[in-house]
Enzyme design. Structure first.
Site, short mmCIF file in Angstrom:
data_model
loop_
_atom_site.label_atom_id
_atom_site.label_comp_id
_atom_site.label_asym_id
_atom_site.label_seq_id
_atom_site.Cartn_x
_atom_site.Cartn_y
_atom_site.Cartn_z
N SER A 21 11.65 6.63 8.13
CA SER A 21 11.17 6.47 9.51
C SER A 21 11.53 5.07 9.99
O SER A 21 11.36 4.09 9.27
CB SER A 21 9.65 6.66 9.52
OG SER A 21 9.14 6.45 10.81
N GLU A 46 0.83 -1.20 0.00
CA GLU A 46 0.00 0.00 0.00
C GLU A 46 0.86 1.25 0.00
O GLU A 46 1.93 1.27 0.60
CB GLU A 46 -0.92 0.01 1.22
CG GLU A 46 -2.08 -0.98 1.07
CD GLU A 46 -3.10 -0.87 2.19
OE1 GLU A 46 -4.29 -0.97 1.89
OE2 GLU A 46 -2.71 -0.69 3.35
N SER A 99 10.48 6.43 15.45
CA SER A 99 9.24 6.13 16.15
C SER A 99 9.62 5.78 17.59
O SER A 99 10.13 4.70 17.85
CB SER A 99 8.54 4.94 15.47
OG SER A 99 8.15 5.30 14.17
N LEU A 100 9.36 6.71 18.50
CA LEU A 100 9.82 6.51 19.89
C LEU A 100 8.69 5.96 20.76
O LEU A 100 8.82 4.91 21.36
CB LEU A 100 10.37 7.84 20.43
CG LEU A 100 11.06 7.76 21.80
CD1 LEU A 100 12.33 6.91 21.72
CD2 LEU A 100 11.41 9.15 22.32
N HIS A 101 7.62 6.73 20.88
CA HIS A 101 6.36 6.28 21.50
C HIS A 101 6.39 6.05 23.01
O HIS A 101 5.37 5.68 23.59
CB HIS A 101 5.81 5.01 20.83
CG HIS A 101 5.69 5.11 19.34
ND1 HIS A 101 5.31 6.26 18.70
CD2 HIS A 101 5.92 4.20 18.36
CE1 HIS A 101 5.30 6.06 17.39
NE2 HIS A 101 5.67 4.83 17.16
N CYS A 144 3.71 8.51 0.73
CA CYS A 144 4.13 7.61 1.80
C CYS A 144 4.22 6.22 1.19
O CYS A 144 3.21 5.70 0.70
CB CYS A 144 3.06 7.70 2.90
SG CYS A 144 3.31 6.55 4.24
N GLY A 150 6.08 -1.76 6.75
CA GLY A 150 7.42 -2.32 6.84
C GLY A 150 8.43 -1.43 7.52
O GLY A 150 8.17 -0.25 7.82
N CYS A 157 5.07 -4.20 16.67
CA CYS A 157 4.64 -3.08 17.50
C CYS A 157 3.16 -3.29 17.81
O CYS A 157 2.35 -3.56 16.91
CB CYS A 157 4.86 -1.76 16.77
SG CYS A 157 6.60 -1.47 16.36
N CYS A 188 5.20 -6.62 7.90
CA CYS A 188 6.35 -6.16 8.70
C CYS A 188 6.70 -7.25 9.70
O CYS A 188 5.82 -7.83 10.32
CB CYS A 188 5.99 -4.87 9.44
SG CYS A 188 7.36 -4.16 10.37
#
Ligand code: SAH
Length: 333
Positions: A176, A81, A199-201, A95, A147, A106, A102
Protein backbone atom coordinates in the site's frame (compact mmCIF):
# COMPACT_ATOMS: atom_id res chain seq x y z
CA UNK A 1 16.81 -13.34 12.42
CA UNK A 2 19.58 -11.34 10.82
CA UNK A 3 20.06 -13.39 7.66
CA UNK A 4 23.35 -11.71 6.76
CA UNK A 5 24.77 -12.40 10.18
CA UNK A 6 23.49 -15.97 9.82
CA UNK A 7 25.37 -16.33 6.51
CA UNK A 8 28.62 -14.94 7.86
CA UNK A 9 28.38 -17.05 11.00
CA UNK A 10 27.88 -20.14 8.87
CA UNK A 11 30.65 -19.21 6.41
CA UNK A 12 32.79 -22.20 7.41
CA UNK A 13 29.86 -24.61 7.10
CA UNK A 14 28.47 -26.39 4.04
CA UNK A 15 26.23 -24.06 2.01
CA UNK A 16 23.07 -25.98 2.80
CA UNK A 17 23.23 -25.12 6.51
CA UNK A 18 21.88 -21.59 6.09
CA UNK A 19 19.04 -22.93 3.96
CA UNK A 20 18.30 -25.51 6.60
CA UNK A 21 18.05 -22.87 9.31
CA UNK A 22 15.82 -20.69 7.14
CA UNK A 23 13.55 -23.63 6.36
CA UNK A 24 12.98 -24.21 10.07
CA UNK A 25 12.56 -20.52 10.85
CA UNK A 26 10.16 -19.92 7.96
CA UNK A 27 8.04 -22.82 9.14
CA UNK A 28 7.57 -21.47 12.60
CA UNK A 29 10.36 -23.08 14.65
CA UNK A 30 10.38 -21.65 18.17
CA UNK A 31 14.16 -21.68 18.67
CA UNK A 32 17.44 -23.03 17.30
CA UNK A 33 16.97 -25.96 19.64
CA UNK A 34 13.97 -27.08 17.63
CA UNK A 35 16.17 -27.48 14.53
CA UNK A 36 16.86 -31.13 15.19
CA UNK A 37 18.78 -31.91 12.00
CA UNK A 38 21.49 -29.40 12.94
CA UNK A 39 24.43 -30.61 15.03
CA UNK A 40 23.93 -29.68 18.67
CA UNK A 41 27.19 -27.74 18.77
CA UNK A 42 26.12 -25.65 15.81
CA UNK A 43 22.75 -24.92 17.40
CA UNK A 44 24.55 -23.74 20.52
CA UNK A 45 26.88 -21.54 18.47
CA UNK A 46 23.95 -19.98 16.62
CA UNK A 47 22.04 -19.35 19.84
CA UNK A 48 25.13 -17.58 21.10
CA UNK A 49 25.98 -15.51 18.03
CA UNK A 50 22.83 -14.93 15.99
CA UNK A 51 19.84 -13.66 18.00
CA UNK A 52 16.78 -15.69 17.03
CA UNK A 53 14.95 -12.46 16.23
CA UNK A 54 16.18 -8.94 15.39
CA UNK A 55 13.14 -7.67 17.29
CA UNK A 56 12.28 -7.81 20.93
CA UNK A 57 8.59 -8.29 21.70
CA UNK A 58 7.55 -5.55 24.11
CA UNK A 59 3.82 -6.05 24.28
CA UNK A 60 1.11 -8.10 22.65
CA UNK A 61 -2.59 -7.24 22.70
CA UNK A 62 -5.47 -9.55 21.80
CA UNK A 63 -8.75 -8.07 20.56
CA UNK A 64 -12.15 -9.67 21.04
CA UNK A 65 -12.36 -10.38 17.28
CA UNK A 66 -9.17 -12.48 17.31
CA UNK A 67 -6.89 -9.71 16.05
CA UNK A 68 -3.45 -9.66 17.62
CA UNK A 69 -1.22 -6.61 17.73
CA UNK A 70 2.45 -6.87 18.58
CA UNK A 71 4.73 -4.03 19.60
CA UNK A 72 8.42 -4.70 19.15
CA UNK A 73 11.64 -2.80 19.64
CA UNK A 74 14.56 -3.03 17.29
CA UNK A 75 18.04 -3.47 18.72
CA UNK A 76 18.48 0.31 18.69
CA UNK A 77 15.18 0.82 20.49
CA UNK A 78 12.91 1.81 17.59
CA UNK A 79 9.23 0.96 17.89
CA UNK A 80 7.70 -1.41 15.34
CA UNK A 81 4.10 -2.62 15.27
CA UNK A 82 2.49 -5.45 13.35
CA UNK A 83 -0.98 -6.98 13.36
CA UNK A 84 -2.40 -10.45 12.73
CA UNK A 85 -5.98 -10.56 11.50
CA UNK A 86 -7.99 -13.77 11.65
CA UNK A 87 -11.03 -14.24 9.46
CA UNK A 88 -13.81 -16.81 9.70
CA UNK A 89 -13.01 -18.20 6.25
CA UNK A 90 -9.57 -19.25 7.48
CA UNK A 91 -7.59 -16.33 6.12
CA UNK A 92 -4.72 -15.28 8.34
CA UNK A 93 -3.48 -11.91 7.24
CA UNK A 94 -0.51 -10.04 8.60
CA UNK A 95 -0.12 -6.27 8.41
CA UNK A 96 3.54 -5.30 8.71
CA UNK A 97 5.49 -2.10 9.16
CA UNK A 98 8.22 -1.11 6.72
CA UNK A 99 9.54 1.86 8.70
CA UNK A 100 9.60 2.89 12.34
CA UNK A 101 7.40 5.97 12.23
CA UNK A 102 6.84 7.63 8.85
CA UNK A 103 8.43 10.68 7.19
CA UNK A 104 5.17 11.59 5.43
CA UNK A 105 2.66 13.69 7.28
CA UNK A 106 -0.80 12.58 6.21
CA UNK A 107 -2.99 14.71 8.44
CA UNK A 108 -5.36 11.97 9.61
CA UNK A 109 -2.80 9.26 10.40
CA UNK A 110 -1.41 8.51 13.85
CA UNK A 111 1.87 7.17 12.49
CA UNK A 112 2.35 10.39 10.52
CA UNK A 113 2.46 12.27 13.81
CA UNK A 114 5.19 10.13 15.31
CA UNK A 115 8.77 11.16 14.90
CA UNK A 116 10.25 9.30 11.94
CA UNK A 117 12.78 6.72 13.03
CA UNK A 118 14.30 4.89 10.10
CA UNK A 119 13.75 2.32 7.40
CA UNK A 120 13.50 -1.20 8.77
CA UNK A 121 15.94 -3.80 7.50
CA UNK A 122 14.61 -6.78 5.55
CA UNK A 123 15.31 -8.98 8.57
CA UNK A 124 13.34 -6.65 10.86
CA UNK A 125 10.37 -6.84 8.51
CA UNK A 126 10.63 -10.62 8.19
CA UNK A 127 10.86 -11.02 11.94
CA UNK A 128 7.41 -9.42 12.29
CA UNK A 129 6.11 -12.13 9.97
CA UNK A 130 7.98 -14.93 11.71
CA UNK A 131 6.64 -13.81 15.08
CA UNK A 132 3.09 -14.51 13.92
CA UNK A 133 4.15 -17.62 11.98
CA UNK A 134 5.30 -19.05 15.28
CA UNK A 135 1.74 -18.63 16.59
CA UNK A 136 0.03 -20.23 13.59
CA UNK A 137 0.20 -20.69 9.78
CA UNK A 138 -0.38 -17.45 7.86
CA UNK A 139 -1.34 -16.88 4.23
CA UNK A 140 -1.84 -13.19 3.40
CA UNK A 141 0.26 -10.11 4.00
CA UNK A 142 -0.11 -6.38 3.47
CA UNK A 143 2.46 -3.65 3.89
CA UNK A 144 -0.09 -1.44 5.62
CA UNK A 145 1.54 -0.95 8.98
CA UNK A 146 3.76 1.95 9.93
CA UNK A 147 5.68 3.71 7.23
CA UNK A 148 5.72 4.11 3.48
CA UNK A 149 6.88 0.82 1.92
CA UNK A 150 7.78 2.42 -1.40
CA UNK A 151 10.41 4.53 0.38
CA UNK A 152 12.08 1.32 1.55
CA UNK A 153 11.41 -0.74 -1.52
CA UNK A 154 14.71 -2.64 -1.75
CA UNK A 155 14.11 -4.19 1.63
CA UNK A 156 10.39 -4.63 1.03
CA UNK A 157 11.00 -6.53 -2.21
CA UNK A 158 13.71 -8.63 -0.58
CA UNK A 159 11.14 -9.66 2.01
CA UNK A 160 8.56 -10.40 -0.70
CA UNK A 161 11.01 -12.85 -2.31
CA UNK A 162 11.11 -14.86 0.90
CA UNK A 163 7.41 -14.77 1.80
CA UNK A 164 6.39 -17.85 -0.23
CA UNK A 165 8.70 -19.92 2.03
CA UNK A 166 6.58 -18.72 4.96
CA UNK A 167 3.35 -19.69 3.17
CA UNK A 168 2.43 -16.32 1.67
CA UNK A 169 2.37 -16.24 -2.14
CA UNK A 170 3.05 -13.08 -4.10
CA UNK A 171 -0.55 -12.94 -5.24
CA UNK A 172 -1.55 -12.79 -1.60
CA UNK A 173 0.91 -10.01 -0.83
CA UNK A 174 -0.03 -6.36 -1.17
CA UNK A 175 1.91 -3.12 -0.96
CA UNK A 176 0.00 0.00 0.00
CA UNK A 177 1.37 3.40 -0.93
CA UNK A 178 0.56 7.06 -0.58
CA UNK A 179 1.38 7.29 -4.29
CA UNK A 180 5.17 7.29 -4.29
CA UNK A 181 5.50 7.26 -8.07
CA UNK A 182 9.07 5.89 -8.44
CA UNK A 183 8.08 2.95 -6.24
CA UNK A 184 4.94 2.22 -8.25
CA UNK A 185 7.08 2.21 -11.39
CA UNK A 186 9.57 -0.21 -9.88
CA UNK A 187 6.80 -2.52 -8.74
CA UNK A 188 5.43 -2.42 -12.27
CA UNK A 189 8.78 -3.69 -13.55
CA UNK A 190 9.17 -6.34 -10.84
CA UNK A 191 8.74 -9.98 -11.85
CA UNK A 192 6.66 -10.71 -8.75
CA UNK A 193 2.86 -10.55 -9.13
CA UNK A 194 2.36 -8.44 -6.02
CA UNK A 195 -0.81 -6.45 -5.49
CA UNK A 196 -0.80 -2.67 -5.46
CA UNK A 197 -3.01 -0.55 -3.20
CA UNK A 198 -3.18 3.23 -3.38
CA UNK A 199 -4.23 5.46 -0.51
CA UNK A 200 -6.20 8.07 -2.45
CA UNK A 201 -8.58 9.66 0.09
CA UNK A 202 -9.75 12.52 -2.16
CA UNK A 203 -11.30 12.84 -5.61
CA UNK A 204 -9.31 15.90 -6.66
CA UNK A 205 -5.87 17.49 -6.33
CA UNK A 206 -6.55 20.41 -3.95
CA UNK A 207 -8.33 18.41 -1.31
CA UNK A 208 -5.78 15.62 -1.62
CA UNK A 209 -2.92 18.06 -1.04
CA UNK A 210 -4.67 19.35 2.06
CA UNK A 211 -5.14 15.88 3.50
CA UNK A 212 -1.88 14.38 2.24
CA UNK A 213 0.98 16.84 1.74
CA UNK A 214 2.84 14.27 -0.38
CA UNK A 215 0.39 15.15 -3.15
CA UNK A 216 2.43 18.32 -3.71
CA UNK A 217 5.36 16.13 -4.65
CA UNK A 218 3.55 13.54 -6.77
CA UNK A 219 0.26 14.87 -8.02
CA UNK A 220 -2.82 12.71 -8.05
CA UNK A 221 -2.77 12.75 -11.85
CA UNK A 222 0.80 11.46 -11.98
CA UNK A 223 -0.01 8.80 -9.42
CA UNK A 224 -3.10 7.59 -11.28
CA UNK A 225 -1.09 7.49 -14.52
CA UNK A 226 1.48 5.28 -12.79
CA UNK A 227 -1.31 3.01 -11.48
CA UNK A 228 -2.76 2.69 -14.94
CA UNK A 229 0.63 1.72 -16.33
CA UNK A 230 0.83 -0.89 -13.56
CA UNK A 231 -2.53 -2.28 -14.64
CA UNK A 232 -1.58 -2.30 -18.32
CA UNK A 233 1.62 -4.21 -17.63
CA UNK A 234 0.43 -6.60 -14.93
CA UNK A 235 -3.27 -6.93 -15.69
CA UNK A 236 -3.91 -6.79 -11.98
CA UNK A 237 -6.48 -4.44 -10.57
CA UNK A 238 -5.33 -1.67 -8.26
CA UNK A 239 -7.01 -1.31 -4.88
CA UNK A 240 -7.96 2.18 -3.82
CA UNK A 241 -8.16 3.02 -0.15
CA UNK A 242 -10.42 5.93 0.72
CA UNK A 243 -10.70 6.83 4.37
CA UNK A 244 -14.07 8.44 5.14
CA UNK A 245 -13.69 11.82 6.87
CA UNK A 246 -16.92 13.54 7.94
CA UNK A 247 -17.63 16.71 5.99
CA UNK A 248 -14.23 16.55 4.28
CA UNK A 249 -14.31 13.94 1.53
CA UNK A 250 -17.67 12.21 1.96
CA UNK A 251 -20.10 14.50 0.08
CA UNK A 252 -22.36 13.55 -2.79
CA UNK A 253 -20.50 15.68 -5.34
CA UNK A 254 -17.23 14.08 -4.22
CA UNK A 255 -18.64 10.62 -4.87
CA UNK A 256 -19.68 11.70 -8.34
CA UNK A 257 -16.23 13.11 -9.00
CA UNK A 258 -14.54 9.97 -7.71
CA UNK A 259 -16.67 7.81 -9.99
CA UNK A 260 -15.55 9.97 -12.90
CA UNK A 261 -11.88 9.70 -12.00
CA UNK A 262 -11.66 5.95 -11.35
CA UNK A 263 -12.08 3.49 -14.20
CA UNK A 264 -13.91 0.45 -12.74
CA UNK A 265 -11.97 -1.77 -15.10
CA UNK A 266 -8.73 -0.83 -13.33
CA UNK A 267 -9.66 0.05 -9.76
CA UNK A 268 -11.38 -1.64 -6.85
CA UNK A 269 -12.50 0.86 -4.29
CA UNK A 270 -12.40 0.18 -0.59
CA UNK A 271 -14.06 2.71 1.72
CA UNK A 272 -12.40 2.78 5.11
CA UNK A 273 -14.28 3.87 8.23
CA UNK A 274 -12.02 6.38 9.96
CA UNK A 275 -10.52 5.15 13.18
CA UNK A 276 -10.37 8.06 15.56
CA UNK A 277 -6.84 9.09 16.42
CA UNK A 278 -5.82 12.32 18.00
CA UNK A 279 -6.66 14.43 14.92
CA UNK A 280 -8.85 17.25 13.66
CA UNK A 281 -11.15 14.80 11.86
CA UNK A 282 -14.26 12.88 12.71
CA UNK A 283 -15.11 9.71 10.90
CA UNK A 284 -18.11 9.68 8.56
CA UNK A 285 -21.14 8.01 10.09
CA UNK A 286 -22.33 4.59 8.96
CA UNK A 287 -25.16 6.31 7.09
CA UNK A 288 -22.86 8.78 5.38
CA UNK A 289 -20.65 5.93 4.22
CA UNK A 290 -23.65 4.02 2.87
CA UNK A 291 -24.93 7.15 1.09
CA UNK A 292 -21.48 7.74 -0.44
CA UNK A 293 -21.36 4.14 -1.61
CA UNK A 294 -24.84 4.45 -3.14
CA UNK A 295 -23.84 7.64 -4.95
CA UNK A 296 -20.77 5.91 -6.36
CA UNK A 297 -22.82 2.97 -7.53
CA UNK A 298 -25.36 5.26 -9.13
CA UNK A 299 -22.43 6.57 -11.18
CA UNK A 300 -21.03 3.21 -12.18
CA UNK A 301 -18.37 2.56 -9.53
CA UNK A 302 -18.89 -0.16 -6.97
CA UNK A 303 -17.16 -0.10 -3.63
CA UNK A 304 -16.74 -2.24 -0.56
CA UNK A 305 -16.65 -0.97 2.99
CA UNK A 306 -13.69 -2.24 4.98
CA UNK A 307 -14.41 -4.20 8.09
CA UNK A 308 -12.71 -2.58 11.03
CA UNK A 309 -10.65 -5.04 13.00
CA UNK A 310 -8.95 -4.76 16.35
CA UNK A 311 -10.26 -1.33 17.19
CA UNK A 312 -10.46 -2.12 20.90
CA UNK A 313 -6.69 -2.62 21.02
CA UNK A 314 -5.73 0.35 18.80
CA UNK A 315 -4.74 -2.09 16.07
CA UNK A 316 -7.01 -0.69 13.37
CA UNK A 317 -5.86 1.12 10.22
CA UNK A 318 -3.84 4.20 10.96
CA UNK A 319 -3.71 3.55 14.67
CA UNK A 320 -0.26 2.05 14.70
CA UNK A 321 1.88 4.41 16.71
CA UNK A 322 3.49 2.93 19.74
CA UNK A 323 2.18 4.30 23.00
CA UNK A 324 4.91 2.96 25.26
CA UNK A 325 7.73 5.41 25.89
CA UNK A 326 10.88 4.98 23.83
CA UNK A 327 14.09 4.11 25.64
CA UNK A 328 16.22 7.18 26.27
CA UNK A 329 18.87 6.12 23.75
CA UNK A 330 16.41 6.16 20.85
CA UNK A 331 14.35 9.14 21.98
CA UNK A 332 17.34 11.44 22.05
CA UNK A 333 18.78 10.49 18.67
N1 SAH B 1 2.04 4.60 3.79
C1 SAH B 1 1.26 3.57 3.16
C2 SAH B 1 1.12 2.37 4.02
C3 SAH B 1 0.32 2.58 5.29
S1 SAH B 1 -1.19 1.83 4.98
C4 SAH B 1 -0.08 4.15 2.75
O1 SAH B 1 -0.41 5.23 3.19
O2 SAH B 1 -0.78 3.54 1.95
C5 SAH B 1 -2.21 2.45 6.14
C6 SAH B 1 -3.58 2.72 5.57
O3 SAH B 1 -4.41 3.17 6.63
C7 SAH B 1 -3.55 3.84 4.54
O4 SAH B 1 -4.51 3.67 3.56
C8 SAH B 1 -3.91 5.02 5.42
O5 SAH B 1 -4.38 6.07 4.66
C9 SAH B 1 -4.96 4.43 6.31
N2 SAH B 1 -5.18 5.17 7.54
C10 SAH B 1 -4.31 5.98 8.19
N3 SAH B 1 -4.85 6.47 9.31
C11 SAH B 1 -6.10 5.97 9.38
C12 SAH B 1 -7.13 6.08 10.34
N4 SAH B 1 -6.99 6.79 11.44
N5 SAH B 1 -8.28 5.40 10.10
C13 SAH B 1 -8.42 4.62 9.01
N6 SAH B 1 -7.46 4.47 8.09
C14 SAH B 1 -6.32 5.13 8.27
Amino acid sequence: MDLQLLDSTLADQPAFRARQVWRWASQGAQSYDAMTDLPAALRAKLAEEVPFSTLELVREAHASDGTVKALFHTKDGRAVEAVLMRYKDGRRSICVSSQSGCPLTCTFCATGKMKFGRNLTASEILDQVLHFRRIEPVNHLVFMGMGEPMMNLDNVLEVCRKLPDVGITHRRTGISTVGWVPGIKRLTESDMPIRLALSLHAPEEDLRSQIMPVNERYSMQEVLDACEAFYEKKRRMVFIEYVMLAGVNDGYAQAVKLAQVLDPKIYKLNLIPYNPTDSIYDGSSRNAIEAFKAALEEHGLSATVRLTRGRDIDAACGQLAAKTPMPASAASS
